[in-house]
Design an enzyme around this catalytic site. Sequence first.
Site, short mmCIF file in Angstrom:
data_model
loop_
_atom_site.label_atom_id
_atom_site.label_comp_id
_atom_site.label_asym_id
_atom_site.label_seq_id
_atom_site.Cartn_x
_atom_site.Cartn_y
_atom_site.Cartn_z
N SER A 210 0.85 -1.20 0.00
CA SER A 210 0.00 0.00 0.00
C SER A 210 0.88 1.25 0.00
O SER A 210 1.57 1.53 0.98
CB SER A 210 -0.91 0.02 1.23
OG SER A 210 -1.45 1.33 1.35
N ASP B 277 -6.66 -6.29 4.54
CA ASP B 277 -6.09 -4.93 4.50
C ASP B 277 -6.17 -4.27 5.87
O ASP B 277 -7.26 -3.98 6.36
CB ASP B 277 -6.88 -4.11 3.46
CG ASP B 277 -6.29 -2.73 3.21
OD1 ASP B 277 -5.25 -2.39 3.81
OD2 ASP B 277 -6.90 -1.99 2.40
N HIS C 8 -0.92 -1.57 -4.19
CA HIS C 8 -2.25 -1.26 -3.63
C HIS C 8 -2.39 0.25 -3.53
O HIS C 8 -1.56 0.93 -2.93
CB HIS C 8 -2.37 -1.93 -2.26
CG HIS C 8 -3.72 -1.81 -1.62
ND1 HIS C 8 -4.79 -2.60 -1.95
CD2 HIS C 8 -4.17 -0.96 -0.65
CE1 HIS C 8 -5.83 -2.28 -1.22
NE2 HIS C 8 -5.50 -1.27 -0.41
N HIS D 271 -8.19 0.55 -4.46
CA HIS D 271 -9.16 0.39 -3.36
C HIS D 271 -9.89 1.71 -3.19
O HIS D 271 -9.33 2.67 -2.66
CB HIS D 271 -8.38 -0.02 -2.10
CG HIS D 271 -9.20 -0.07 -0.86
ND1 HIS D 271 -8.65 -0.19 0.40
CD2 HIS D 271 -10.55 -0.03 -0.66
CE1 HIS D 271 -9.61 -0.21 1.30
NE2 HIS D 271 -10.77 -0.11 0.69
N MET E 119 -11.50 -5.77 5.29
CA MET E 119 -10.77 -4.76 6.07
C MET E 119 -10.53 -5.31 7.47
O MET E 119 -11.46 -5.77 8.14
CB MET E 119 -11.59 -3.46 6.18
CG MET E 119 -11.76 -2.67 4.89
SD MET E 119 -10.23 -2.25 4.05
CE MET E 119 -9.40 -1.23 5.28
N MET F 147 -12.24 4.19 -1.57
CA MET F 147 -12.97 4.56 -0.36
C MET F 147 -13.62 5.91 -0.67
O MET F 147 -13.22 6.96 -0.15
CB MET F 147 -12.00 4.64 0.83
CG MET F 147 -11.52 3.27 1.28
SD MET F 147 -10.01 3.32 2.26
CE MET F 147 -8.79 3.27 0.95
N ASP G 127 -4.74 3.31 -2.46
CA ASP G 127 -5.85 3.67 -1.57
C ASP G 127 -6.43 5.03 -1.93
O ASP G 127 -5.78 6.06 -1.70
CB ASP G 127 -5.37 3.70 -0.13
CG ASP G 127 -5.16 2.30 0.44
OD1 ASP G 127 -6.12 1.50 0.37
OD2 ASP G 127 -4.05 2.03 0.94
N MET H 22 -9.03 7.87 -1.17
CA MET H 22 -9.90 8.37 -0.08
C MET H 22 -10.42 9.76 -0.45
O MET H 22 -9.68 10.56 -1.04
CB MET H 22 -9.11 8.45 1.22
CG MET H 22 -8.49 7.13 1.62
SD MET H 22 -7.69 7.26 3.22
CE MET H 22 -6.91 5.63 3.34
C1 DX5 Z 1 -6.65 1.86 5.16
C2 DX5 Z 1 -6.07 1.42 3.84
C3 DX5 Z 1 -4.92 0.49 3.92
C4 DX5 Z 1 -3.71 1.02 4.62
C5 DX5 Z 1 -3.08 -0.12 5.35
O1 DX5 Z 1 -7.86 2.50 4.94
O2 DX5 Z 1 -7.07 0.77 3.07
O3 DX5 Z 1 -4.59 -0.04 2.65
O4 DX5 Z 1 -2.74 1.56 3.77
O5 DX5 Z 1 -2.03 0.38 6.08
P1 DX5 Z 1 -1.24 -0.48 7.13
O6 DX5 Z 1 -0.63 -1.65 6.40
O7 DX5 Z 1 -0.23 0.46 7.65
O8 DX5 Z 1 -2.23 -0.93 8.18
ZN ZN Z 2 -6.51 -0.33 1.18
#
Ligand code: DX5
Ligand code: ZN
Length: 226
Positions: free
Chosen positions: A9, A176, A34, A67, A138, A69, A36, A38
Amino acid sequence: MNPARIAASILSADFARLGEEVRKVVASGADVVHFDVMDNHYVPNLTFGPMVCAALRPHTTAPIDVHLMVRPVDRIIPDFAKAGADIISFHPEASEHVDRTLALIRDHGCKAGLVLNPATPLNYLDHVMDRLDLILLMSVNPGFGGQSFIPHTLSKLAEVRRRIDQSGRDIWLEVDGGVKADNIGEIARAGADTFVAGSAIFNAPDYGDVIRRMKHEIVSHTGSAA
Ligand code: DX5
Ligand code: ZN
């Protein structure tokens, strides 16, 4: 079972050097990037969008696992497909019509995934298994890297593994949040085959060393190739 994959990620990467970070983490053994997304609406944080995905695409041939969000979901899907995403997943609570959104992702040539939060029930999977290439559980509440793994995810993973095996379909089971070298073994044993890790990799001085330790733990807990 599928061979195990480490999905790095880039949420925890150095944003000022993202292209270099992607090249480095893949050269260090990451199998998937990955990504993310947001929106400061569905989750209380804001990251990057399709333009950053397009900018990173030439830096790697590894699959880019987007991913989402974000809410709403559908409008942004064609943009990510155009930006070179390989896999696009979303949270069912963020889509008005889950079946339609899954179809939209595949219609744009990407693999489709559904993401379930820690408190989201598995019955969202009941009528869409044939539309899924990926199920992402998650193991933290979405929005931030560096949180701790929520232990009840292990029994949820085992139940989803059972459903995937029963379906006979080639569906990745991804986890994740809070995945580290010291808990990845038991997470693999619960049935995950794709492991997102952000802070565990990018906060370490040697990415390759962490990824090697993770793959070693997976093999020693499951016997399956990583
Ligand atoms: C959280 C993300 C994750 C995040 C995980 O909302 O979806 O992908 O980057 O981070 P770590 O591995 O640090 O928990
Ligand atoms: Zn993620």
